[in-house]
Design a protein around this motif. Structure first.
Motif, PDB file in Angstrom:
ATOM      1  N   VAL A  17       8.308  33.828  17.279  1.00 22.28           N
ATOM      2  CA  VAL A  17       7.405  35.290  17.394  1.00 22.28           C
ATOM      3  C   VAL A  17       6.910  34.985  18.859  1.00 22.28           C
ATOM      4  O   VAL A  17       7.433  36.663  20.161  1.00 22.28           O
ATOM      5  CB  VAL A  17       6.810  35.622  16.319  1.00 22.28           C
ATOM      6  CG1 VAL A  17       6.030  36.527  16.657  1.00 22.28           C
ATOM      7  CG2 VAL A  17       6.722  35.830  15.302  1.00 22.28           C
ATOM      8  N   LEU A  18       6.953  33.628  19.310  1.00 21.55           N
ATOM      9  CA  LEU A  18       5.716  34.202  20.146  1.00 21.55           C
ATOM     10  C   LEU A  18       6.576  33.677  21.842  1.00 21.55           C
ATOM     11  O   LEU A  18       7.028  34.757  22.617  1.00 21.55           O
ATOM     12  CB  LEU A  18       5.012  33.188  21.454  1.00 21.55           C
ATOM     13  CG  LEU A  18       3.736  32.917  19.954  1.00 21.55           C
ATOM     14  CD1 LEU A  18       3.147  31.426  20.914  1.00 21.55           C
ATOM     15  CD2 LEU A  18       2.910  34.247  20.455  1.00 21.55           C
ATOM     16  N   ALA A  19       8.651  32.938  21.712  1.00 19.26           N
ATOM     17  CA  ALA A  19       9.440  32.785  22.574  1.00 19.26           C
ATOM     18  C   ALA A  19      10.460  34.661  22.669  1.00 19.26           C
ATOM     19  O   ALA A  19      10.506  34.786  23.683  1.00 19.26           O
ATOM     20  CB  ALA A  19      10.284  32.027  21.976  1.00 19.26           C
ATOM     21  N   SER A  20      10.077  34.613  21.654  1.00 23.46           N
ATOM     22  CA  SER A  20      10.700  36.849  21.906  1.00 23.46           C
ATOM     23  C   SER A  20       9.941  37.166  22.448  1.00 23.46           C
ATOM     24  O   SER A  20       9.816  38.285  22.694  1.00 23.46           O
ATOM     25  CB  SER A  20      10.521  37.416  20.534  1.00 23.46           C
ATOM     26  OG  SER A  20      11.680  36.031  19.471  1.00 23.46           O
ATOM     27  N   LEU A  21       8.600  37.000  22.088  1.00 26.56           N
ATOM     28  CA  LEU A  21       7.596  38.308  22.651  1.00 26.56           C
ATOM     29  C   LEU A  21       7.763  37.721  24.457  1.00 26.56           C
ATOM     30  O   LEU A  21       7.393  38.793  25.345  1.00 26.56           O
ATOM     31  CB  LEU A  21       6.064  37.904  22.134  1.00 26.56           C
ATOM     32  CG  LEU A  21       5.892  38.637  20.879  1.00 26.56           C
ATOM     33  CD1 LEU A  21       4.360  38.692  20.035  1.00 26.56           C
ATOM     34  CD2 LEU A  21       6.355  40.297  20.886  1.00 26.56           C
ATOM     35  N   ILE A  22       7.749  36.779  24.741  1.00 23.22           N
ATOM     36  CA  ILE A  22       7.418  36.686  26.418  1.00 23.22           C
ATOM     37  C   ILE A  22       9.076  37.050  26.908  1.00 23.22           C
ATOM     38  O   ILE A  22       8.978  37.549  27.764  1.00 23.22           O
ATOM     39  CB  ILE A  22       7.460  34.995  25.981  1.00 23.22           C
ATOM     40  CG1 ILE A  22       6.025  34.806  25.731  1.00 23.22           C
ATOM     41  CG2 ILE A  22       7.835  34.433  27.602  1.00 23.22           C
ATOM     42  CD1 ILE A  22       6.069  33.017  25.690  1.00 23.22           C
ATOM     43  N   SER A  23      10.139  36.832  25.806  1.00 25.55           N
ATOM     44  CA  SER A  23      10.674  37.321  26.811  1.00 25.55           C
ATOM     45  C   SER A  23      10.918  38.787  26.547  1.00 25.55           C
ATOM     46  O   SER A  23      11.614  38.871  28.151  1.00 25.55           O
ATOM     47  CB  SER A  23      12.275  36.722  25.401  1.00 25.55           C
ATOM     48  OG  SER A  23      12.716  35.156  25.001  1.00 25.55           O
ATOM     49  N   TYR A 369      19.768  38.309  27.815  1.00 30.64           N
ATOM     50  CA  TYR A 369      19.368  37.358  28.977  1.00 30.64           C
ATOM     51  C   TYR A 369      18.102  36.276  29.082  1.00 30.64           C
ATOM     52  O   TYR A 369      18.916  35.257  28.285  1.00 30.64           O
ATOM     53  CB  TYR A 369      19.254  37.505  30.124  1.00 30.64           C
ATOM     54  CG  TYR A 369      20.253  35.784  31.131  1.00 30.64           C
ATOM     55  CD1 TYR A 369      21.615  35.766  31.062  1.00 30.64           C
ATOM     56  CD2 TYR A 369      19.236  35.142  32.090  1.00 30.64           C
ATOM     57  CE1 TYR A 369      21.876  34.916  32.110  1.00 30.64           C
ATOM     58  CE2 TYR A 369      19.703  34.158  32.610  1.00 30.64           C
ATOM     59  CZ  TYR A 369      20.755  33.345  32.446  1.00 30.64           C
ATOM     60  OH  TYR A 369      20.955  33.089  33.432  1.00 30.64           O
ATOM     61  N   LEU A 370      17.211  36.280  28.567  1.00 32.70           N
ATOM     62  CA  LEU A 370      15.859  35.641  28.381  1.00 32.70           C
ATOM     63  C   LEU A 370      15.911  35.034  26.862  1.00 32.70           C
ATOM     64  O   LEU A 370      15.871  33.963  26.168  1.00 32.70           O
ATOM     65  CB  LEU A 370      14.490  36.165  28.217  1.00 32.70           C
ATOM     66  CG  LEU A 370      14.620  36.520  30.331  1.00 32.70           C
ATOM     67  CD1 LEU A 370      13.540  37.288  30.375  1.00 32.70           C
ATOM     68  CD2 LEU A 370      13.982  34.802  30.547  1.00 32.70           C
ATOM     69  N   SER A 371      16.680  36.141  25.314  1.00 31.88           N
ATOM     70  CA  SER A 371      16.497  36.204  24.646  1.00 31.88           C
ATOM     71  C   SER A 371      17.518  34.644  24.180  1.00 31.88           C
ATOM     72  O   SER A 371      17.938  33.792  23.000  1.00 31.88           O
ATOM     73  CB  SER A 371      16.967  37.254  23.674  1.00 31.88           C
ATOM     74  OG  SER A 371      18.446  37.331  23.868  1.00 31.88           O
ATOM     75  N   ALA A 372      18.567  34.808  24.954  1.00 30.74           N
ATOM     76  CA  ALA A 372      19.834  33.631  24.862  1.00 30.74           C
ATOM     77  C   ALA A 372      18.387  32.196  25.162  1.00 30.74           C
ATOM     78  O   ALA A 372      19.248  31.130  24.880  1.00 30.74           O
ATOM     79  CB  ALA A 372      21.056  33.911  25.763  1.00 30.74           C
TER      80      ALA A 372
END
Length: 417
Positions: A17-23, A369-372
């Motif tokens: 979740v944190l990775a997605s929110l950061i993206s 791009y960041l989500s990848a």
């Protein structure tokens, strides 16, 4: 309490979740910077126009227009909210389609073709069955199930060649996408389903409302007046919950994920790997077909039947929706709504500023791009957590009190002073 919070942050789901929110946050920041640069470089925009653009990127869903002085106004906008939910419906389902395949170790890039086949089956059934003799509600159910079945059958094709011929599913999906695009064009070319009533729309198929078939509003039109929203969003949410139950709480879901983790180990454990690969792609295809069905059964959308040179963007947009959700079915509902919100923001920027809506495509592209790279972000978060845990372990012995001796002293002799 602190220990519980620490354990929560260490969970894999929390890191996803944190990775997605950061993206998402970085994507919005980059979009804001681009808007600022474009605004400062344009005489008709300037710093005021750039500031308006930045505010719309972050709060365009709640923009209500401009006041008498020309300043942007914000508040609850039921029309924007309803249109966002309407546009989110197919995105949620194509996101689920990609997410299910991801969970089983497959990359379903064939969602556009499955979406097209679902579209064709849905429209032909919804317009071809006479509503004078068959109740419109029953036609709706038949058309919806027909769209799901058509998408599932089309999804089976790359699943079969993957399972029995070991052909990469990405290559097979790309081929089936373009076969579907040409096949749908051929099926509708010269058919009676083309809109010949409105002369300027001869390239479009009749809306399903021409046959009295459309998704009921279920009271949502009163909550979100003047919008396209209907009960399709509720159907999409129910499907997302069912997929979550299937993948997380059933034996079949466990087998599908086991095949995705290691096909050969799953076969050694007695799981029918070939069957599960085909079934996984069939489920994914059925979800893409459902996305098309709910979109066109709304009764207020038109289908451009000449698709042999293009593929529907909705199918491809399911990929970033699934990536941002870390392939979690419930999270897909929220990421689908977020992507839909960006579409609404683009329209608001076109209507209320001198920017065009394509600048939001840049923001979406950055987020995609960041989500990848969300796995990289998760790894960075994990590495940071490990360093903090190691530091805490080193500090723990120094802070630990000395044990008391058997005589009640501190174990060092004397009176412990």
């Amino acid at each position: 309490m602190k220990q519980k919070g620490s354990n929560l942050l260490e969970r894999d789901g929390t890191k996803s979740v944190l990775a997605s929110l950061i993206s998402i946050f970085i994507g919005l920041i980059v979009g804001g910077v681009i808007i600022l640069i474009v605004g400062l470089g344009s005489p008709e925009l300037g710093i005021t126009g750039a500031w308006d653009g930045i505010r719309l990127v972050f709060g365009g869903l709640f923009a209500t227009g401009r006041d008498a002085a020309g300043a942007l106004t914000f508040g609850f906008n039921p029309t924007n909210m309803g249109n966002m939910l309407f546009r989110a419906t197919p995105l949620i389902l194509t996101g689920l389609s990609v997410a299910v395949a991801f969970k089983t170790g497959l990359f379903n890039i064939g969602a556009p073709g499955q979406y097209l086949m679902g579209t064709a089956a849905t429209l032909m059934l919804a317009l071809g069955i006479p509503s004078e003799t068959v109740p419109a509600g029953l036609i709706w159910v038949i058309a919806f199930l027909g769209g799901i079945l058509a998408g599932a059958v089309w999804g089976c094709i790359p699943g079969l060649v993957k399972a029995f011929l070991n052909i990469n599913e990405v290559l097979a999906c790309i081929m089936t996408n373009w076969i579907a695009a040409n096949l749908v064009t051929w099926m509708f070319d010269g058919s009676d389903y083309r809109n010949l009533v409105e002369n300027t729309k001869s390239g479009y198929i009749y809306k399903t409302s021409f046959n009295g078939v459309q998704t009921p509003k279920l009271g949502l039109d009163k909550l979100f007046p003047n919008s396209q929203v209907n009960g399709g969003i509720l159907v999409a949410i129910v499907i997302a919950v069912l997929i979550y139950i299937l993948m997380s709480k059933t034996t079949l879901g466990y087998e599908l994920k086991a095949c995705g983790a290691n096909r050969h180990a799953a076969r050694y454990a007695g799981i029918a790997d070939k069957r599960n690969i085909v079934l996984s792609m069939a489920i994914a295809g059925g979800l893409s077909g459902a996305a098309a069905s709910l979109y066109y059964l709304s009764g207020n959308t038109e289908f451009f039947w000449s698709t042999y040179q293009s593929l529907p963007a909705t199918g491809f947009n399911g990929i970033p929706v699934a990536l941002l959700a870390a392939s979690h079915p419930i999270a897909v509902v929220f990421t689908g709504c977020f992507m839909s919100m960006l579409d609404i923001v683009g329209l608001q920027m076109t209507n209320l500023t001198a920017y065009n809506e394509y600048i939001t495509d840049v923001i979406i592209a950055v987020i995609v791009y960041l989500s990848a790279f969300s796995l990289v972000i998760k790894m960075l978060l994990s590495a940071r957590g490990k360093r903090r845990a190691a530091a805490a372990e080193q500090a723990a012995p120094a802070a630990a009190p000395a044990k008391d001796g058997p005589d009640g002293t501190d174990g060092k002799g004397g009176d412990g002073v």
